[in-house]
Design a protein around this motif. Structure first.
Motif, PDB file in Angstrom:
ATOM      1  N   ALA A  39       0.828  -1.207   0.000  1.00 38.83           N
ATOM      2  CA  ALA A  39       0.000   0.000   0.000  1.00 38.83           C
ATOM      3  C   ALA A  39       0.862   1.256   0.000  1.00 38.83           C
ATOM      4  O   ALA A  39       0.419   2.321  -0.430  1.00 38.83           O
ATOM      5  N   GLN A  40       2.103   1.140   0.440  1.00 40.28           N
ATOM      6  CA  GLN A  40       3.016   2.277   0.479  1.00 40.28           C
ATOM      7  C   GLN A  40       3.569   2.619  -0.908  1.00 40.28           C
ATOM      8  O   GLN A  40       4.166   3.674  -1.094  1.00 40.28           O
ATOM      9  N   ASP A  42       2.796   3.606  -4.497  1.00 42.28           N
ATOM     10  CA  ASP A  42       1.808   4.111  -5.455  1.00 42.28           C
ATOM     11  C   ASP A  42       2.036   3.553  -6.851  1.00 42.28           C
ATOM     12  O   ASP A  42       1.110   3.457  -7.650  1.00 42.28           O
ATOM     13  N   ILE A  43       3.259   3.182  -7.159  1.00 40.76           N
ATOM     14  CA  ILE A  43       3.611   2.712  -8.498  1.00 40.76           C
ATOM     15  C   ILE A  43       2.858   1.426  -8.883  1.00 40.76           C
ATOM     16  O   ILE A  43       2.741   1.104 -10.054  1.00 40.76           O
ATOM     17  N   ARG A  45      -0.324   0.703  -8.564  1.00 44.23           N
ATOM     18  CA  ARG A  45      -1.722   0.859  -8.992  1.00 44.23           C
ATOM     19  C   ARG A  45      -1.840   0.518 -10.473  1.00 44.23           C
ATOM     20  O   ARG A  45      -1.094   1.022 -11.304  1.00 44.23           O
TER      21      ARG A  45
END
Length: 105
Positions: A39-40, A42-43, A45
């Motif tokens: 979850a840390q 962002d790449i 997604r």
């Protein structure tokens, strides 16, 4: 032997994993830990499941590597161990001399 199933949600995807009875909470905890790590980033997604799991594997391998490196003996540890071993040898020799002196007295 019977098995249990646990459903984990990692990076927005659900995975069902088989485990031994009684291991459900542990597996769920591991899944949460992986999910929190990912979850840390962002790449990730919109990435494929394979790529997300690849990143999870790399993160965990890196964490394991750092933990092993932190717990590996250092030269200072080796030097201290050698000093303690020499002291123990000297104390043992001294004890033997004292015992043989008491036995001959």
């Amino acid at each position: 032997m019977s098995t249990s199933n646990v459903t984990l949600e990692i990076a927005g995807r659900r995975y069902t994993v088989a485990c031994a009875p009684g291991e459900e909470r542990h597996i769920e905890s591991l899944g949460r830990s992986i999910g929190e790590k990912l979850a840390q980033l962002d790449i990730l997604r919109g990435q494929s499941a394979e790529r997300v799991l690849l990143y999870a594997s790399l993160l965990l391998a890196d964490e394991l590597h750092e933990a092993q490196k932190a717990s590996a003996p250092t030269p200072a540890d080796d030097e201290q161990a050698e000093t303690l071993e020499k002291m123990a040898d000297r104390l043992e020799a001294l004890a033997q001399r004292l015992e043989s002196g008491v036995a001959s007295a």
